[in-house]
Design a protein around this motif. Structure first.
Motif, PDB file in Angstrom:
ATOM      1  N   VAL A  42       0.909  -1.193   0.024  1.00  0.00           N
ATOM      2  CA  VAL A  42       0.153  -0.010   0.063  1.00  0.00           C
ATOM      3  C   VAL A  42       0.733   1.115   0.216  1.00  0.00           C
ATOM      4  O   VAL A  42       0.436   2.124  -0.658  1.00  0.00           O
ATOM      5  CB  VAL A  42      -0.871  -0.055   1.426  1.00  0.00           C
ATOM      6  CG1 VAL A  42      -1.612   1.444   1.205  1.00  0.00           C
ATOM      7  CG2 VAL A  42      -2.053  -1.143   1.013  1.00  0.00           C
ATOM      8  N   LEU A  43       1.791   1.354   1.060  1.00  0.00           N
ATOM      9  CA  LEU A  43       2.631   2.309   0.985  1.00  0.00           C
ATOM     10  C   LEU A  43       3.528   2.708  -0.296  1.00  0.00           C
ATOM     11  O   LEU A  43       3.587   3.891  -0.740  1.00  0.00           O
ATOM     12  CB  LEU A  43       3.439   2.524   2.304  1.00  0.00           C
ATOM     13  CG  LEU A  43       2.673   2.517   3.549  1.00  0.00           C
ATOM     14  CD1 LEU A  43       3.815   2.221   4.671  1.00  0.00           C
ATOM     15  CD2 LEU A  43       2.081   3.662   3.675  1.00  0.00           C
ATOM     16  N   LEU A  44       4.306   1.534  -0.820  1.00  0.00           N
ATOM     17  CA  LEU A  44       4.838   1.821  -1.895  1.00  0.00           C
ATOM     18  C   LEU A  44       4.046   2.149  -3.097  1.00  0.00           C
ATOM     19  O   LEU A  44       4.603   3.029  -3.978  1.00  0.00           O
ATOM     20  CB  LEU A  44       5.801   0.673  -2.111  1.00  0.00           C
ATOM     21  CG  LEU A  44       7.022   0.302  -1.233  1.00  0.00           C
ATOM     22  CD1 LEU A  44       7.683  -0.966  -1.738  1.00  0.00           C
ATOM     23  CD2 LEU A  44       8.033   1.477  -1.187  1.00  0.00           C
ATOM     24  N   GLY A  45       2.849   1.744  -3.240  1.00  0.00           N
ATOM     25  CA  GLY A  45       2.336   1.916  -4.403  1.00  0.00           C
ATOM     26  C   GLY A  45       1.644   3.295  -4.358  1.00  0.00           C
ATOM     27  O   GLY A  45       1.866   4.018  -5.291  1.00  0.00           O
ATOM     28  N   ALA A  46       1.410   3.930  -3.126  1.00  0.00           N
ATOM     29  CA  ALA A  46       0.900   5.227  -3.144  1.00  0.00           C
ATOM     30  C   ALA A  46       2.136   6.457  -2.969  1.00  0.00           C
ATOM     31  O   ALA A  46       1.914   7.396  -3.853  1.00  0.00           O
ATOM     32  CB  ALA A  46       0.247   5.661  -1.622  1.00  0.00           C
ATOM     33  N   GLY A  47       3.285   5.786  -2.571  1.00  0.00           N
ATOM     34  CA  GLY A  47       4.436   6.567  -2.818  1.00  0.00           C
ATOM     35  C   GLY A  47       4.766   6.928  -4.150  1.00  0.00           C
ATOM     36  O   GLY A  47       5.040   7.837  -4.568  1.00  0.00           O
ATOM     37  N   VAL A  48       4.972   5.667  -5.023  1.00  0.00           N
ATOM     38  CA  VAL A  48       5.340   5.837  -6.309  1.00  0.00           C
ATOM     39  C   VAL A  48       4.417   6.501  -7.083  1.00  0.00           C
ATOM     40  O   VAL A  48       4.574   7.460  -7.907  1.00  0.00           O
ATOM     41  CB  VAL A  48       5.383   4.275  -6.910  1.00  0.00           C
ATOM     42  CG1 VAL A  48       5.521   4.436  -8.607  1.00  0.00           C
ATOM     43  CG2 VAL A  48       6.645   3.622  -6.274  1.00  0.00           C
ATOM     44  N   ALA A  49       3.010   6.493  -6.918  1.00  0.00           N
ATOM     45  CA  ALA A  49       2.098   7.259  -7.741  1.00  0.00           C
ATOM     46  C   ALA A  49       2.227   8.790  -7.566  1.00  0.00           C
ATOM     47  O   ALA A  49       2.014   9.581  -8.204  1.00  0.00           O
ATOM     48  CB  ALA A  49       0.530   7.040  -7.305  1.00  0.00           C
ATOM     49  N   LEU A  50       2.245   9.133  -6.019  1.00  0.00           N
ATOM     50  CA  LEU A  50       2.511  10.450  -5.697  1.00  0.00           C
ATOM     51  C   LEU A  50       3.849  11.080  -6.354  1.00  0.00           C
ATOM     52  O   LEU A  50       3.944  12.037  -6.685  1.00  0.00           O
ATOM     53  CB  LEU A  50       2.623  10.788  -4.327  1.00  0.00           C
ATOM     54  CG  LEU A  50       1.085  10.470  -3.630  1.00  0.00           C
ATOM     55  CD1 LEU A  50       1.191  10.742  -2.243  1.00  0.00           C
ATOM     56  CD2 LEU A  50       0.344  11.431  -4.227  1.00  0.00           C
TER      57      LEU A  50
END
Length: 517
Positions: free
Chosen positions: A228-236
């Motif tokens: 969850v965190l890596l996915g959100a971080g990469v998108a941002l």
């Protein structure tokens, strides 16, 4: 007939274009970097938890390395181990929520060893006025010798046989390897290792271990949180980087976009499409270079976030190149801007010391005396993206490592002994240090030394652009010295590439070494 003359319209002043709002992209970049770093932290924790789960299969334990512990007293003890088990744990988890074990093998195969875990108060009473040793500290680290430190507690009497005591929570004794294990329970506990016959001179190979039924669910939760965190971080990060890079694509780079021709191993016959410049601005302060590491701290802080984004956007661009053969232009402009910003700070500080003008907080081109640019490639190879950064670049990475990596030396002999690794300095750092000392005592930066420093930096940044997938042309094995690229001229705000390699191109294999242009 009357002629009607219409008044010519009064030209309206052009409405000035508003500068793009960069607040949102910057915030996206910052939050994306923070989420990405937190995700990477969770990923490390998830990997550790997963490794522990694998170690526990078949009733195993996660154990410490086995080392020899030896004391001349009657017993070896640990400091008190304070354990608090939450009584509110689910009943299904509490009976075997955690188990601990201690394994001991006597240094003398014929001599029985005793291992016991008991309450702190009972162990203290048992060893009262008995000479024993308490384990104060243990050093277990890669590439360092094992070291155990003991605290000697004096006494005047011999202890009773440890196996006859009834207060042990768990104990075992005998020849060979003995293992004592128990469930984790609340209390203050002490591990005791003795000779089974209660004689002095205790020596044994010891290891400790733990296992828990909760590690599996913990690892699963950590993996989910990482995703969850890596996915959100990469998108941002990608969103923010695109927002910062898009305004720089409206006018394009200084140099026109050109196709990346040839294979990854083909040398470009024209000037290499990566341009690094740095104008030596004199006079330079004699002493300012001593404190530039402090003055540059704000830049280092910002660059930490930018390079996290650079890493992520390079990976995203790699997938885009693999499937489309194109480097997304906004991401390309952003990544070039990050390297440009880094080069300005490096030129100002300890990779160049070429100017005392403070670097701007900007990804775009400015009138700063140091600049970096890469020609945008219209097409890139689908296949080379898979091997450029880690395989084809190896020869250059070795050379760059020799030029820029700190050299170390070892004190106190072999790795099996106690030794220390003393921090050193890189070749580039040494050259810049010499330049700083020259400034301090003479007030001048030796021009040949500056040219050599620029040549090393130019090599490094060409390799950086290649590894970051910005070009397919293989970097030349060449030390191009001087403030500007060979075959280029620079008139304040523009650069013109023309001709072939000029006389400032110094071949690396030359026996005579680099020469100034």
């Amino acid at each position: 007939m009357a002629t009607i003359v219409k008044p010519s319209p009064v030209p309206q002043p052009a409405t000035p274009s508003r500068p793009p709002n960069r607040t949102r992209p910057v915030l996206l970049l910052v939050f994306g970097a923070l989420l990405g770093l937190l995700g990477l932290t969770l990923a490390g924790a998830a990997a550790a938890a997963g490794w522990a789960v694998v170690q526990q299969r078949g009733g195993g334990f996660v154990t410490t390395p086995t080392h020899r512990y030896a004391v001349s007293t009657y017993a070896l003890t640990t400091t008190d181990l304070k354990v608090l088990v939450n009584d509110g744990l689910p009943s299904a988890a509490r009976p075997d929520a955690a188990r601990v074990m201690v394994r001991a093998t006597s240094a003398d195969p014929a001599k029985p060893v005793f291992v016991g875990i008991g309450p702190r108060a009972d162990v203290a009473a048992y060893l009262s006025d008995v000479a024993h040793s308490e384990l104060a500290d243990v050093t277990i680290a890669p590439f360092r010798a094992f070291r155990a430190t003991y605290r000697a507690i004096p006494g005047s009497r011999a202890p009773e046989l440890p196996g006859r005591q009834t207060f042990w929570a768990v104990s075992t004794e005998g020849t060979g390897t003995q293992q004592a294990e128990t469930t984790l329970q609340s209390g203050n506990w002490v591990v005791v290792v003795m000779n089974a016959d209660a004689t002095p001179q205790v020596a044994a190979d010891l290891t400790a271990g733990v296992r828990s039924s909760l590690l599996g669910p913990i690892a699963t939760g950590l993996i989910a949180g990482t995703i969850v965190l890596l996915g959100a971080g990469v998108a941002l990060l990608v969103w923010g980087a695109s927002g910062l890079g898009r305004p720089m694509t409206s006018t394009g780079n200084r140099t026109p976009a050109v196709p990346a021709s040839g294979t990854g191993l083909a040398m470009a016959q024209r000037p290499y499409p990566v341009e690094l410049t740095g104008e030596l601005t004199e006079p330079l302060s004699r002493w300012l270079w001593l404190v530039k590491w402090v003055l540059a701290i704000p830049h280092y802080f910002v660059l930490a976030f930018l390079w996290v984004a650079f890493l992520v956007t390079t990976i995203v661009a790699g997938f885009a190149i693999l499937f489309t053969g194109r480097y997304p232009r906004s991401l390309f402009a952003f990544n070039v801007g990050v390297v440009r910003w880094s080069w300005r700070v490096s030129f100002y500080s300890y990779s160049g010391l070429g100017t005392d003008q403070y670097p701007p907080f900007s990804l775009a081109h400015t009138d700063y005396p140091a600049d970096f640019d890469v020609e945008y490639p219209e097409r890139l190879s689908h296949g080379l993206v898979l091997v450029k950064s880690w395989l084809l670049a190896i020869p250059h990475l070795i050379i760059v490592g020799l030029l820029t990596a700190p050299w170390y030396w070892v004190a106190n002999g072999a790795p099996t002994d106690n030794y220390e690794r003393t921090a050193g300095i890189s070749l580039l750092g040494l050259l810049v240090l010499v330049a700083g000392l020259a400034l301090l005592f003479t007030g001048r930066y030796p021009r040949p030394l500056f040219n050599l420093v620029m040549g090393i930096n130019r090599w490094v940044y060409r390799v950086t652009a290649y590894v970051a997938l910005m070009r397919d042309e293989y970097p030349p094995f060449r030390l191009d010295q001087g403030a500007t690229e060979p075959g280029s001229t620079r008139d304040g705000s523009d650069s013109v590439r023309s001709g072939s390699d000029g006389p400032s191109a110094v071949e690396a294999p030359s026996a005579s070494g680099p020469t100034a242009p």
